[in-house]
Design a protein around this motif. Sequence first.
Motif, PDB file in Angstrom:
ATOM      1  N   UNK A 112       0.771  -1.236   0.000  1.00 18.39           N
ATOM      2  CA  UNK A 112       0.000   0.000   0.000  1.00 18.39           C
ATOM      3  C   UNK A 112       0.803   1.287   0.000  1.00 18.39           C
ATOM      4  N   UNK A 113       2.067   1.229   0.285  1.00 14.96           N
ATOM      5  CA  UNK A 113       2.801   2.485   0.421  1.00 14.96           C
ATOM      6  C   UNK A 113       4.241   2.338  -0.030  1.00 14.96           C
ATOM      7  N   UNK A 114       4.822   3.462  -0.404  1.00 14.37           N
ATOM      8  CA  UNK A 114       6.232   3.474  -0.793  1.00 14.37           C
ATOM      9  C   UNK A 114       7.140   3.829   0.378  1.00 14.37           C
ATOM     10  N   UNK A 115       6.564   4.212   1.515  1.00 14.79           N
ATOM     11  CA  UNK A 115       7.396   4.615   2.654  1.00 14.79           C
ATOM     12  C   UNK A 115       7.750   3.414   3.511  1.00 14.79           C
ATOM     13  N   UNK A 116       8.769   3.595   4.329  1.00 17.93           N
ATOM     14  CA  UNK A 116       9.201   2.537   5.231  1.00 17.93           C
ATOM     15  C   UNK A 116       8.470   2.700   6.554  1.00 17.93           C
ATOM     16  N   UNK A 117       7.426   1.908   6.742  1.00 24.12           N
ATOM     17  CA  UNK A 117       6.668   1.963   7.989  1.00 24.12           C
ATOM     18  C   UNK A 117       7.333   1.074   9.026  1.00 24.12           C
ATOM     19  N   UNK A 118       7.233   1.505  10.262  1.00 21.15           N
ATOM     20  CA  UNK A 118       7.639   0.677  11.388  1.00 21.15           C
ATOM     21  C   UNK A 118       6.588   0.902  12.474  1.00 21.15           C
ATOM     22  N   UNK A 119       6.611   0.130  13.545  1.00 20.68           N
ATOM     23  CA  UNK A 119       5.576   0.301  14.570  1.00 20.68           C
ATOM     24  C   UNK A 119       5.498   1.721  15.140  1.00 20.68           C
ATOM     25  N   UNK A 120       6.631   2.401  15.288  1.00 16.01           N
ATOM     26  CA  UNK A 120       6.612   3.765  15.822  1.00 16.01           C
ATOM     27  C   UNK A 120       5.876   4.702  14.878  1.00 16.01           C
TER      28      UNK A 120
END
Length: 160
Positions: free
Chosen positions: A36-44
Amino acid sequence: MSPDTERNSQLANIDQLLEAFFRYKNKVLDQQQKTETNCKLNPTKSHILGMLLREQRCMAVDVARQLSLSSGATTIVLNQLESEGLIQRVRSEEDRRIVWLSLTEDGEQLAKSLNANRGRMTWELLQALTEEEQQQMVGMLKKIELKLLEKMKALEQTHR
């Protein structure tokens, strides 16, 4: 079995459950990030997006306090979210020292999607329990949450 041994066994079971839950949650977050996204998601980052979705706007100090992050770590993650186009910073007109954080349209879409996936994931897990067991579990978790909030408040007061 001695009371200490039984208690240690219960604690180990709880640790195992929490580890499995967080591994599953992180795997779901990972898959969502890839699709769904190009960004690097993390729990924070996910928590910050959820917080901004709930609160509409807040300040960096609110994020730091809520997530127990240092001001430096908060700045880094907020800079990343801003450069990824998910949040925006807006200086207050009333008090120029205040900078409000809010979601961009893309950030709001992603936060809503994360929220929906978290709800779906929780619902799927709860299906292992009967309706009555679900209600009991929620009641027990609420008791634990109240105890955690009480302990956190005590910790905050001793560190002031």
